[in-house]
Design a protein around this motif. Structure first.
Motif, PDB file in Angstrom:
ATOM      1  N   SER A 378     100.463  37.756  91.922  1.00 25.43           N
ATOM      2  CA  SER A 378      99.771  37.332  90.705  1.00 25.43           C
ATOM      3  C   SER A 378     100.318  35.990  90.215  1.00 25.43           C
ATOM      4  O   SER A 378      99.556  35.082  89.847  1.00 25.43           O
ATOM      5  CB  SER A 378      99.932  38.402  89.622  1.00 25.43           C
ATOM      6  N   ASN A 381      99.046  33.164  92.413  1.00 25.78           N
ATOM      7  CA  ASN A 381      97.689  32.707  92.093  1.00 25.78           C
ATOM      8  C   ASN A 381      97.716  31.697  90.952  1.00 25.78           C
ATOM      9  O   ASN A 381      97.010  30.683  90.971  1.00 25.78           O
ATOM     10  CB  ASN A 381      96.809  33.900  91.717  1.00 25.78           C
ATOM     11  N   LYS A 385      96.581  27.643  91.255  1.00 24.80           N
ATOM     12  CA  LYS A 385      95.563  27.008  90.407  1.00 24.80           C
ATOM     13  C   LYS A 385      96.137  25.782  89.700  1.00 24.80           C
ATOM     14  O   LYS A 385      95.481  24.738  89.596  1.00 24.80           O
ATOM     15  CB  LYS A 385      95.033  28.013  89.390  1.00 24.80           C
TER      16      LYS A 385
END
Length: 588
Positions: A378, A381, A385
Motif C-alpha cells: 500500500s 502504491n 504515484k
C-alpha cells in the motif's frame, strides 16, 4: 695423484699456511705438507682421470633423494603453526595491521601451547625437547619461517600463581628439526605424534583443529578491533583469500604428511558461522584471556557503523541510518559493556556484531513497513504515484521497486555462489596417502586426474578460467545513474514518516513480534523459526540478510527476536504476567 693438475689452486692451507696441493682419488685438494684435506674439489671434464668418480656422484644423489623422501621430524602442533602463519600473512595482505601477527596471534598461540602442555611448561606432552632459534631483532619471530615462535616475555598472559621459569628451563615451542631425520617417525603418520594426537582425549584440554585456526584468527581480529567481521572472515576463506581447505599444501616439502595426519589436517567442508563462533568463545575461556579492548562508537564493530555499512550493502535509503541509531540507543546494544567481550565473566559470550547490526535493520523495516504482505505494498502504491507526478523532486522510497531490484540481484549472486561451490576442487594438488608405501601410487593417480581435467576443460570450454576476485567488504555495488540497477541510497522516507510536533514518527502504528514466547533457559535455542508462519516479505528480508552473512535464517530470526525483546520490554512483561497468573489459577 697428479701434483701438476693441483698447481692452479693457490689458496694457503688453513693448518700450515703452505701452498702445496695435490688431488685425492675423489678429486679433492689436500695439502702435501700437513696432509689436510679441504672440501674444495677440482672440476673434472674427463672422468676417466679419476676412477669411480661418476659412480660415487650417483650414490650421493641417491642418498640426498632418500633424505628428502624421509623428511624432517615434526609434530602436529608445528603443522598448525604453519597454517596460522599462512592465515596471518593472508590477513596482512588484506590490509590488517602487522601487529595482529607479530604480537596478538603470536601470544595467543604461545598461551595455547602452554595451557595445552605442549610447550612453555616443565613437563611437555611431547617427549622430545627442541629449541627455537632466538631472534633479537625488533620484528616478530614469525618472520623466519618455519620457526614461527620464540620465547619472549608475555606478561599479560602469565598464569597467576605460577613462577616464571628461568631461561634455561623454559620449554620452547616446536620448530622443524632440519638436522635430524625421522628415525623414530611413526609408520602410520608423517608426524611423530600423529597417531598419539588423534587418540588423545584429555579432560579440560581444547584440542587444536583446522577450524579452530579461524577461531584464533577472529579472536586476534577482535582484540585488535580490526575492520573485519566474522562473516567477512569466512567469506574471504570461501573466496580463497585465506588458506583453509587443503592448507597443508603450504607445508614445506620436507614435512611429510600421510596416514593419521590426513584426518587431522584434511578438511572437506566449509566453515560455518555458528561453529566458529562457538569455538572462538571456547578457546577464549580455555586461554583465560582478560577483558578485550572496549568497543566504542568509533569502532568498526559498533552497531551504528555496521548498520550504515549494511544499509549501503542492501541498497536501502541513507535516511534509515537515523532510525537504526535510535533503535540501538533504545535497546542498549550500543553500550560499551554490552559490546566488549569478557571471557572470564560469569556468562562469557561475545556479541555477534554483524548479525546484531542486520537484526536492527530488520526491526526498523518492520517499524516502517510492518512486513505483513499488505501495508508495504500500500505504501509502495503511494510512493509510485508521487514519483510519477514529481519527477524533479527527491524520489520517495518504493518498497516494491526495491524488492524487484534486490530479488534479481540476490538471485544472480546466489546462482554464482552455488556454481562456484559446485565447481570447487576439493582434491589437493599435494596428494595425501595412507602410508609411505602408497606414495608413488598416490602421486601417479594425481597426475592422471590433473591430465584428465585439463583435457576435459579444453573440450568443454575453450574460454580461459576467470581469475580470483579481489577481496572486498561489499558484495554488491550500487552506482547512481544505472538504469538496470536503481540505487535507492538517496531516496526519501517522507511517504512513510509523518510530522508529530518537532519530530518525525512512522505512519504505521502497528507492530507484530517475531517471537511471542521464548524457550526456557535450559533449551539450546532461544526461539524457533518456521517460514510458513511468517509473511512472504519477512521471509524475503530474512533470507536476503542470511545469505549476505552466510548464516542460517533461524540464526538471524533469533537475533531479531532478542532485539525486539529489548525494544518492547513492556509487551513481554505483560505477557509474562498473564502466563504467571494463568499458572496460579490452575488447580491440580
Amino acid at each position: 695423484m697428479d701434483l701438476e693438475e693441483a698447481k692452479e689452486f693457490k689458496e694457503r692451507c688453513t693448518q700450515c699456511a703452505a701452498v702445496s696441493w695435490g688431488l685425492t682419488d675423489e678429486g679433492k685438494y689436500y695439502c702435501t705438507s700437513c696432509h689436510n684435506v679441504t672440501e674444495r674439489s677440482k672440476e673434472v671434464i674427463n672422468t676417466g682421470a679419476i676412477p669411480n668418480t661418476k659412480i660415487q656422484a650417483i650414490n650421493r644423489g641417491l642418498k640426498r633423494k632418500r633424505k628428502l623422501e624421509r623428511g624432517w621430524d615434526w609434530y602436529v602442533c608445528e603443522g598448525f603453526q604453519h597454517i596460522l602463519y599462512q592465515q596471518a600473512e593472508a590477513l596482512k595482505t588484506l590490509g590488517v595491521g602487522p601487529e595482529l601477527k607479530n604480537e596478538v596471534l603470536h601470544n595467543f598461540w604461545k598461551r595455547y601451547l602452554q595451557k595445552s602442555k605442549q610447550a612453555y611448561c616443565k613437563n611437555p606432552v611431547c617427549r622430545r625437547k627442541v629449541t627455537v632459534l632466538e631472534d633479537n631483532q625488533s620484528h616478530s619471530d614469525w618472520d623466519s619461517e618455519p620457526e614461527l615462535l620464540s620465547d619472549f616475555s608475555c606478561p599479560s598472559f602469565v598464569e597467576s600463581g605460577t613462577e616464571p621459569q628461568p631461561d634455561g628451563l623454559a620449554q620452547k615451542p616446536f620448530p622443524i628439526s632440519k638436522a635430524s631425520q625421522s628415525e623414530t617417525a611413526s609408520i602410520c603418520s608423517g608426524s611423530l605424534d600423529g597417531v598419539e594426537y588423534s587418540l588423545r582425549k584429555e579432560k579440560g584440554i581444547v584440542k587444536m583443529t583446522v577450524p579452530r585456526t579461524l577461531a584464533f584468527c577472529y579472536l586476534s581480529l577482535l582484540w585488535q578491533r580490526e575492520t573485519v567481521t566474522l562473516s567477512e572472515l569466512l567469506r574471504f576463506v570461501e573466496e580463497g583469500h585465506i588458506p583453509y581447505i587443503n592448507a597443508f599444501q603450504h607445508f614445506p616439502e620436507e614435512m611429510k604428511l600421510y596416514g593419521r595426519d590426513k584426518g587431522i589436517f584434511a578438511i572437506e567442508s566449509w566453515p560455518t558461522y555458528e561453529d566458529i563462533y562457538k569455538k572462538m568463545i571456547e578457546i577464549a575461556k580455555f586461554l583465560d584471556l582478560p577483558r578485550f579492548p572496549d568497543i566504542t562508537e568509533d569502532c568498526y564493530l559498533h552497531p551504528n557503523i555496521l548498520c550504515m555499512k549494511y544499509l549501503m550493502e542492501v541498497n536501502l535509503p541513507d535516511e534509515m541510518n537515523d532510525l537504526t541509531c535510535q533503535v540501538v540507543k533504545m535497546t542498549g546494544v550500543g553500550e560499551v559493556d554490552f559490546l566488549t567481550f569478557d571471557p572470564i565473566a560469569n556468562m562469557a559470550k561475545t556479541v555477534k556484531y554483524d548479525v546484531q547490526a542486520v537484526a536492527v535493520i530488520v526491526v526498523v523495516l518492520k517499524l516502517l513497513f510492518l512486513l505483513d504482505d499488505n501495508l508495504e505494498w500500500s505504501l509502495s502504491n503511494t510512493a509510485e504515484k508521487y514519483n510519477e507526478n514529481n519527477k524533479e523532486d527527491k524520489p520517495w522510497f518504493d518498497f516494491r521497486k526495491w524488492y524487484q531490484v534486490m530479488k534479481k540481484s540476490i538471485d544472480e549472486k546466489k546462482q554464482e555462489w552455488e556454481e562456484a561451490r559446485a565447481k570447487y576442487l576439493w582434491k589437493s594438488e599435494k596428494p595425501l596417502y595412507h602410508s609411505s608405501i602408497d606414495r608413488a601410487v598416490a602421486f601417479k593417480r594425481r597426475e592422471m586426474v590433473v591430465d584428465l581435467q585439463k583435457q576435459f576443460s579444453t573440450l568443454v570450454d575453450s574460454t580461459p578460467t576467470v581469475g580470483r576476485k579481489k577481496p572486498s567488504s561489499f558484495q554488491f555495488n550500487w552506482a547512481e545513474g544505472d538504469a538496470a540497477r536503481t540505487c535507492f541510497h538517496g531516496h526519501s522516507l517522507q511517504g512513510i514518516l509523518k510530522n508529530k510536533g518537532q519530530s518525525l514518527t512512522t505512519k504505521n502504528s502497528l507492530y507484530w513480534l517475531s517471537t511471542q514466547k521464548f524457550c526456557r533457559s535450559y533449551c539450546k535455542h532461544v526461539t524457533t523459526y518456521e517460514e510458513s508462519n511468517f509473511s512472504l516479505s519477512y521471509q524475503f528480508i530474512i533470507n536476503l540478510f542470511a545469505f549476505l552473512l552466510r548464516i542460517k535464517t533461524s540464526f538471524l530470526h533469533e537475533e531479531v527476536s532478542l532485539i525486539e525483546k529489548r525494544l518492547f520490554k513492556t509487551k513481554y512483561s505483560k505477557t509474562k504476567k498473564k502466563s504467571s497468573r494463568s499458572r496460579k489459577g490452575r488447580k491440580y
